[in-house]
Write a protein that holds these residues in place. Structure first.
Motif, mmCIF file in Angstrom:
data_model
loop_
_atom_site.group_PDB
_atom_site.id
_atom_site.type_symbol
_atom_site.label_atom_id
_atom_site.label_comp_id
_atom_site.label_asym_id
_atom_site.label_seq_id
_atom_site.Cartn_x
_atom_site.Cartn_y
_atom_site.Cartn_z
ATOM 1 N N UNK A 17 8.021 -6.846 6.908
ATOM 2 C CA UNK A 17 6.657 -6.614 7.371
ATOM 3 C C UNK A 17 5.642 -7.298 6.472
ATOM 4 N N UNK A 18 5.891 -7.252 5.154
ATOM 5 C CA UNK A 18 4.962 -7.874 4.202
ATOM 6 C C UNK A 18 4.830 -9.366 4.467
ATOM 7 N N UNK A 75 -2.787 -9.616 0.040
ATOM 8 C CA UNK A 75 -2.307 -8.243 -0.161
ATOM 9 C C UNK A 75 -3.511 -7.335 0.085
ATOM 10 N N UNK A 76 -3.890 -7.147 1.332
ATOM 11 C CA UNK A 76 -5.188 -6.543 1.658
ATOM 12 C C UNK A 76 -5.343 -5.098 1.225
ATOM 13 N N UNK A 77 -4.246 -4.392 0.951
ATOM 14 C CA UNK A 77 -4.356 -2.976 0.579
ATOM 15 C C UNK A 77 -4.363 -2.763 -0.927
ATOM 16 N N UNK A 78 -4.339 -3.857 -1.697
ATOM 17 C CA UNK A 78 -4.305 -3.730 -3.155
ATOM 18 C C UNK A 78 -5.718 -3.772 -3.730
ATOM 19 N N UNK A 79 -5.836 -3.263 -4.943
ATOM 20 C CA UNK A 79 -7.104 -3.298 -5.669
ATOM 21 C C UNK A 79 -6.928 -4.099 -6.950
ATOM 22 N N UNK A 80 -7.944 -4.858 -7.319
ATOM 23 C CA UNK A 80 -7.958 -5.585 -8.588
ATOM 24 C C UNK A 80 -9.289 -5.287 -9.260
ATOM 25 N N UNK A 81 -9.194 -4.656 -10.411
ATOM 26 C CA UNK A 81 -10.402 -4.231 -11.141
ATOM 27 C C UNK A 81 -11.298 -3.370 -10.251
ATOM 28 N N UNK A 135 -10.455 -9.342 9.448
ATOM 29 C CA UNK A 135 -9.003 -9.501 9.485
ATOM 30 C C UNK A 135 -8.311 -8.569 8.501
ATOM 31 N N UNK A 136 -8.867 -8.477 7.269
ATOM 32 C CA UNK A 136 -8.235 -7.635 6.247
ATOM 33 C C UNK A 136 -8.337 -6.156 6.600
ATOM 34 N N UNK A 137 -9.457 -5.763 7.176
ATOM 35 C CA UNK A 137 -9.597 -4.363 7.593
ATOM 36 C C UNK A 137 -8.559 -4.031 8.658
ATOM 37 N N UNK A 142 -3.026 -1.882 10.207
ATOM 38 C CA UNK A 142 -1.728 -2.199 10.795
ATOM 39 C C UNK A 142 -0.598 -1.910 9.811
ATOM 40 N N UNK A 143 -0.778 -2.328 8.542
ATOM 41 C CA UNK A 143 0.264 -2.117 7.537
ATOM 42 C C UNK A 143 0.514 -0.629 7.319
ATOM 43 N N UNK A 144 -0.562 0.161 7.310
ATOM 44 C CA UNK A 144 -0.392 1.601 7.098
ATOM 45 C C UNK A 144 0.290 2.259 8.293
#
Length: 470
Positions: A17-18, A75-81, A135-137, A142-144
């Motif tokens: 899926x990823x 990686x739209x569900x990740x956080x950076x800083x 798109x990322x939203x 979709x990923x969740x």
């Protein structure tokens, strides 16, 4: 019949899926670029901007895609800083716009390029920003939804099953597991989790009638012919069947050494770098060419770094350590000194993220990985490669070899300046961290290809730019 051998390679051909999500996002970005440019050119058709050099449009597209990748927006569900993908997209596109403005200002040789900056670049980038954020939203939702519907059937229960279950729960916050165990198998470590159902192995027929994301075969004993036939029906229905090492390899791009067995290593595919002399020669030639170019391009930076180190603290700007390399042979690795001169007066220690022995300049050198640049000489001399497992100190090897299964496998290839473990795992300085990094190193050794090296190179750039250096 040993089912773990018969299905061990089934999962390696199946898209995850990823990967599907990354490809969809990339295609969506390309469509967005085409649409945004087409729309703005159509609006400004009377200004005859469609005759602008195609190189300018290509440069715009390449910079945007590169910026989105380096900002880790795939990686739209990740956080950076603390920043999620929409915020990173906004910042990245502003930076890309500024870079393009500077480039066009330098090469500007006519009224058309001047108009292109304001009539095409700004509107296109604005439209594209809205498009990519939407798109990322959508991708996150979709990923969740996919993760929430993820249901895995595990046949058999042993210590590897328990370790896999813990890792699965850690990586997949919404997935569900059903473990089929015999009455004598101990599963109490997992049985209390609401996302895990533990039931009897002899109930396999009723569970095979349900829909599954995949089946993991982990039974330490042979399955009966009837049970194998039941699993075969699932396989023929399109449900992937894995052994535990294969599922870790496919889902998380690593091979935890505690889950490996000699027979799996013998029969599994891969290891092209160790088995092909052609691959070794191509990698060596590539190392020499790229290391030479890096040295020539970064030589001014290296001179400034040496000067900064000398001004910041007493001692040499170079520092060397004995490390373990190919086939366990030791060699001396060179780095820019990032610690005070007497940093190891109390003996050999692991470097920690907030190590007080690190100098002010050294902290920046480590963050941006500039301290690793002198290892270019190790690459040119043939002791290292640009990409491979990081070489460890022999003093640490003794302990790690005793506590981590298959630890010495990391030395069947040349160590590297950067590697899969460095771009996939955060800073660590313990046996547990060494175990996790070995899992990624083993994945790299088994799955080596020039394309994987290229991916590591791009990920290294992203790690440095995002301040995640180690």
């Amino acid at each position: 019949m040993q089912i773990t051998l018969s299905v061990s390679n089934q999962g390696s051909k199946l898209p995850q899926t990823h990967n599907i999500l990354c490809i969809l996002l990339l295609l969506g970005d390309i469509v967005g670029l085409v649409l945004s440019l087409s729309l703005t050119f159509w609006i400004n058709w009377d200004k005859n901007l469609n005759t602008v050099d195609p190189f300018v449009n290509l440069l715009f597209c390449l910079l945007v895609i590169t910026g989105l990748y380096l900002a880790d927006t795939y990686h739209p569900d990740s956080q950076i800083s603390g920043l999620r993908a929409p915020a990173r997209i906004l910042i990245t596109n502003v930076v890309v716009g500024c870079i393009l403005f500077v480039i066009l200002h330098i090469i500007e040789n006519g009224e058309k390029l001047a108009l292109w900056k304001w009539q095409i670049l700004l509107p296109s980038l604005s439209i594209l920003t809205i498009w990519t954020i939407c798109l990322r939203i959508w991708a996150v939702k979709w990923a969740r939804s996919q993760a929430q519907n993820s249901r895995w059937l595990i046949v058999g229960a042993n210590k590897e099953t328990i370790e896999f279950g813990k890792t699965f729960l850690q990586h997949n916050s919404l997935g569900r597991l059903v473990i089929l165990a015999t009455p004598d198998q101990n599963t109490h470590e997992l049985a209390n989790n609401h996302r895990i159902c533990v039931t009897n192995l002899y109930d396999l027929p009723q569970w095979t009638q349900q829909a599954w994301s995949g089946v993991v075969v982990a039974t330490p004993t042979e399955l009966s012919d009837i049970q194998v036939q039941q699993l075969m029906q699932l396989r023929l229905a399109g449900v992937p069947i894995y052994g535990i090492p294969d599922i870790c390899e496919n889902l998380w791009y690593k091979l935890p050494s505690s889950l490996l067995q000699d027979n799996w290593l013998v029969f599994s595919a891969g290891y092209h770098l160790t088995s092909s002399s052609i691959s070794q020669k191509i990698k060596r030639v590539t190392d020499i060419i790229l290391a030479s170019l890096l040295f020539l391009g970064l030589f001014p930076l290296m001179l400034l770094t040496a000067l900064a180190i000398k001004l910041d603290s007493p001692g040499s700007f170079f520092y060397s350590q004995v490390r373990t390399g190919l086939k366990g042979q030791t060699f001396r690795v060179y780095k820019f000194r990032s610690m005070y001169q007497d940093a190891e007066k109390r003996g050999v220690q692991w470097a920690h993220e907030d190590d007080p022995r690190i100098t002010r300049v050294g902290r920046w050198l480590r963050l941006l990985r500039i301290d690793e640049l002198p290892q270019i000489f190790n690459v040119l001399s043939g002791e290292m490669s640009l990409i491979g497992p990081r070489p460890e100190r022999p003093e640490f090897d003794i302990k790690l070899r005793q506590e981590i299964p298959y630890y010495d496998l990391r030395y069947i290839v040349k160590p590297g300046i950067t590697g899969w473990a460095q771009v996939m795992y955060p800073y660590g300085a313990s046996v547990e961290d060494a175990y996790e990094k070995l899992a990624y190193d083993l994945y790299y050794i088994k799955n080596y290809s020039p394309f994987l090296d290229l991916a590591i190179a791009f990920k290294t750039i992203r790690v440095v730019l995002l301040g995640k250096g180690r």
